[in-house]
Every structure is written in structure tokens, then in C-alpha cells.
Write a protein that holds these residues in place. Structure first.
Motif, short mmCIF file in Angstrom:
data_model
loop_
_atom_site.label_atom_id
_atom_site.label_comp_id
_atom_site.label_asym_id
_atom_site.label_seq_id
_atom_site.Cartn_x
_atom_site.Cartn_y
_atom_site.Cartn_z
N LEU A 198 0.83 -1.21 0.00
CA LEU A 198 0.00 0.00 0.00
C LEU A 198 0.87 1.26 0.00
O LEU A 198 0.61 2.21 -0.74
CB LEU A 198 -0.93 -0.01 1.22
N VAL A 199 1.90 1.25 0.82
CA VAL A 199 2.83 2.39 0.87
C VAL A 199 3.57 2.51 -0.46
O VAL A 199 3.77 3.60 -0.98
CB VAL A 199 3.83 2.22 2.02
N LYS A 200 3.97 1.36 -1.01
CA LYS A 200 4.70 1.37 -2.28
C LYS A 200 3.86 1.97 -3.40
O LYS A 200 4.36 2.74 -4.22
CB LYS A 200 5.14 -0.05 -2.65
N ALA A 201 2.57 1.62 -3.44
CA ALA A 201 1.68 2.18 -4.47
C ALA A 201 1.64 3.69 -4.38
O ALA A 201 1.69 4.40 -5.40
CB ALA A 201 0.28 1.59 -4.32
N MET A 202 1.54 4.21 -3.16
CA MET A 202 1.51 5.66 -2.95
C MET A 202 2.81 6.31 -3.43
O MET A 202 2.80 7.32 -4.14
CB MET A 202 1.28 5.95 -1.46
N ARG A 203 3.95 5.72 -3.07
CA ARG A 203 5.23 6.29 -3.44
C ARG A 203 5.45 6.23 -4.96
O ARG A 203 6.00 7.16 -5.55
CB ARG A 203 6.36 5.55 -2.72
N ILE A 204 5.05 5.12 -5.58
CA ILE A 204 5.17 5.00 -7.04
C ILE A 204 4.40 6.12 -7.72
O ILE A 204 4.90 6.77 -8.65
CB ILE A 204 4.65 3.62 -7.50
N GLN A 205 3.18 6.33 -7.27
CA GLN A 205 2.33 7.35 -7.89
C GLN A 205 2.88 8.76 -7.65
O GLN A 205 2.83 9.62 -8.53
CB GLN A 205 0.91 7.22 -7.36
N ILE A 265 -5.27 12.38 0.81
CA ILE A 265 -5.45 11.41 1.89
C ILE A 265 -4.34 10.39 1.78
O ILE A 265 -4.09 9.86 0.69
CB ILE A 265 -6.83 10.71 1.79
N ASN A 266 -3.67 10.11 2.88
CA ASN A 266 -2.66 9.07 2.88
C ASN A 266 -3.36 7.75 3.12
O ASN A 266 -3.92 7.52 4.19
CB ASN A 266 -1.61 9.31 3.99
N PRO A 267 -3.38 6.84 2.13
CA PRO A 267 -4.16 5.61 2.27
C PRO A 267 -3.66 4.71 3.38
O PRO A 267 -4.45 4.03 4.04
CB PRO A 267 -4.01 4.94 0.90
N GLU A 268 -2.34 4.69 3.62
CA GLU A 268 -1.80 3.88 4.70
C GLU A 268 -2.31 4.36 6.05
O GLU A 268 -2.75 3.58 6.89
CB GLU A 268 -0.27 3.93 4.66
N LEU A 277 -6.13 3.62 6.36
CA LEU A 277 -6.43 2.22 6.64
C LEU A 277 -6.04 1.85 8.06
O LEU A 277 -6.76 1.11 8.74
CB LEU A 277 -5.70 1.32 5.64
N GLU A 278 -4.91 2.38 8.54
CA GLU A 278 -4.50 2.07 9.90
C GLU A 278 -5.46 2.65 10.93
O GLU A 278 -5.74 2.03 11.96
CB GLU A 278 -3.07 2.59 10.16
#
Length: 270
Positions: free
Chosen positions: A150-157, A221-224, A227-228
Motif C-alpha cells: 500500500l505504501v509502495k503504491a503511494m510512493r510510485i504514484q 489522503i494518505n491511504p496507509e 487504513l491504519e
């Protein structure tokens, strides 16, 4: 050129003395403590990851005393790694500190040079371009492979956006979410008894999650984090359900969903 120690503000002197104290203690422990003498970079790695997650928890809880403690634990690990490396003359803490100082100066030409950057977005774009000039083969090469998905997806984008590859309007992103949702539904919502192509459904679900992360990023919004927070909310409510069931002399496995839902609704009002 840094000012002489005596000319520094008193608080900066206190900070430097505190750091020197930590370095001295680290040297003593490495030389005298059986446990510290035994450690390697590899043996410390999982502990460092654990400390990072503990810091993350403290930040989410906005527990400032705990944040201060966890920052100390992480700083200890940084000093520990540098001390281990110094024993083979590979590098020491001064090399680490000077390295990050030089990187910050070179990555901020709008502060230390003549490049113009008036917005956060311009700073990010300059940062990614500088990393490419430094030898990175791709703007995505700086995304650690071991990051949680999930964090990786955010950073990639975020990094793709820094290179100018992004949607223009959030409405476009939401249309993509709806498109991926329909594709996933088509793969998963099949007739009873019909076999599901699990691999294909998994792929569509991944596409759906990626598009949701993209939309979250677009609306800041930070998805990580989101979700947490939901994880914590669920844990809190479920534990209330467990406590109330126990007080009533009941076991969850013997209760109906309707009975459990009464306590769940109570938990939501707490």
C-alpha cells in the motif's frame, strides 16, 4: 563554514554535547557489552524495522512523549550502524552526516543555488530530475522493493507525478476507480457454483486498490494512515464487543450476528 562551538547559541551547544554523549556511550557499549559487541548490521535490521513501526504508531496516536522516546531508539540504531562500519574503516557517523548534508544542499538548488521553485510541486519535480542526473535509471528506482504494497503504491504514484505523469482532474481518477470496480465485479461476481479465475480476479482487485490509492492521493489522503486508523477503530470496537459478551457470560462463537451487532452499535457510540 560552521561557527566555532563557543560562538554557537547555547541550545545548539547542548544539542551537540548530547549527540557527543550518545556517541561516547555507543563506543563504550560496543567495546564492553557482550550483547552490543556481538551485533552486526544484519542482526540489527529487523530491530530497526520494529522501532520504525513503533514510531509510526506513536505518531498516529499523537503521543509526543512516546514519539520522543522512539526517535531516540531510531537515532541509537543509526549511530550503531555507523559505529560498526567505522570498525572496518568503511565510513563513520561524520561521513553519514556530511553525506546527507551534501545531498540536501545539492537537492535544494532553489535555496543554495539559482534555481527557481516557488511551489511544493516544483520542488518535487526538481528533486526527481536531480536524482536522474545523479545516476538513477528511473524515477521509480528510489522506491524500496521491500515497502509494504500500500505504501509502495503511494510512493510510485507520487514519483510518477513528480516526473509529470499524472491525471489532470480528480474526476478522471474516480472514473478509473469505477472502471476498475466494474472489471473486478465482472471477474468475481459470478453465478453460484461457477469456478472463479482466482489469478485474474486477484489482478483486477490489485488494479482496483491501485486506483483507490491514486484517488486518495489526489484528494490529499494518505491511504496507509487512513487504513491504519480504520484498523484501530475496528480493534477498539471488536474488543468492546468481546468485553461486553464476557460480562454477559456469553462466548462470541455461541452468539448470533444480531446479538453481536447490538454491542457493535454500542461500541460505535463510544
Amino acid at each position: 563554514m560552521n561557527a566555532p562551538f563557543e560562538a554557537m547559541p547555547s541550545r545548539r551547544q547542548e544539542q551537540l554535547l548530547a549527540f557527543d554523549r550518545l556517541l561516547t556511550i555507543m563506543d563504550e557499549l560496543r567495546e564492553q557489552c557482550p550483547w552490543d559487541k556481538k551485533q552486526t548490521m544484519a542482526s540489527l535490521r529487523h530491530l530497526t524495522i520494529e522501532e520504525t513501526y513503533e514510531l509510526s504508531d506513536a505518531i498516529l496516536d499523537n503521543d509526543l512523549p512516546e514519539i520522543r522516546k522512539e526517535l531516540g531508539d531510531i537515532l541509537l540504531h543509526i549511530v550503531f550502524y555507523a559505529r560498526i562500519a567505522s570498525e572496518t574503516d568503511t565510513f563513520d557517523i561524520a561521513d553519514v552526516l556530511n553525506g546527507i548534508c551534501e545531498k540536501l544542499i545539492s537537492r535544494h538548488p532553489h535555496i543554495y543555488g539559482d534555481v527557481k521553485a516557488d511551489t511544493e510541486e516544483q520542488v518535487k519535480q526538481n528533486w526527481e530530475q536531480l536524482k536522474l542526473k545523479e545516476g538513477n535509471k528511473s524515477v521509480l528506482s528510489g522506491v524500496p522493493g521491500s515497502l509494504p504494497a500500500l505504501v509502495k503504491a503511494m510512493r510510485i504514484q507520487e514519483k510518477a507525478r513528480g516526473a509529470g505523469f499524472d491525471w489532470e482532474e480528480k474526476e478522471q481518477v474516480w472514473e478509473k476507480v469505477e472502471e476498475e470496480l466494474q472489471e473486478f465485479k465482472a471477474e468475481f461476481n459470478v453465478s453460484a457454483g461457477q469456478a472463479i479465475d482466482k489469478e485474474k480476479a486477484e489482478g483486477e482487485f490489485g488494479d482496483l486498490l491501485f486506483s483507490l490509492v491514486n484517488y486518495a492521493r489526489f484528494i490529499d489522503i494518505n491511504p496507509e494512515t487512513a487504513l491504519e486508523q480504520t484498523n484501530k477503530k475496528f480493534i477498539r470496537r471488536f474488543q468492546y464487543l468481546e468485553e461486553q459478551a464476557k460480562l454477559a457470560g456469553k462466548a462470541l462463537k455461541d452468539m448470533t450476528l444480531a446479538e453481536m451487532d447490538v454491542y457493535w452499535e454500542e461500541a460505535k457510540r463510544k
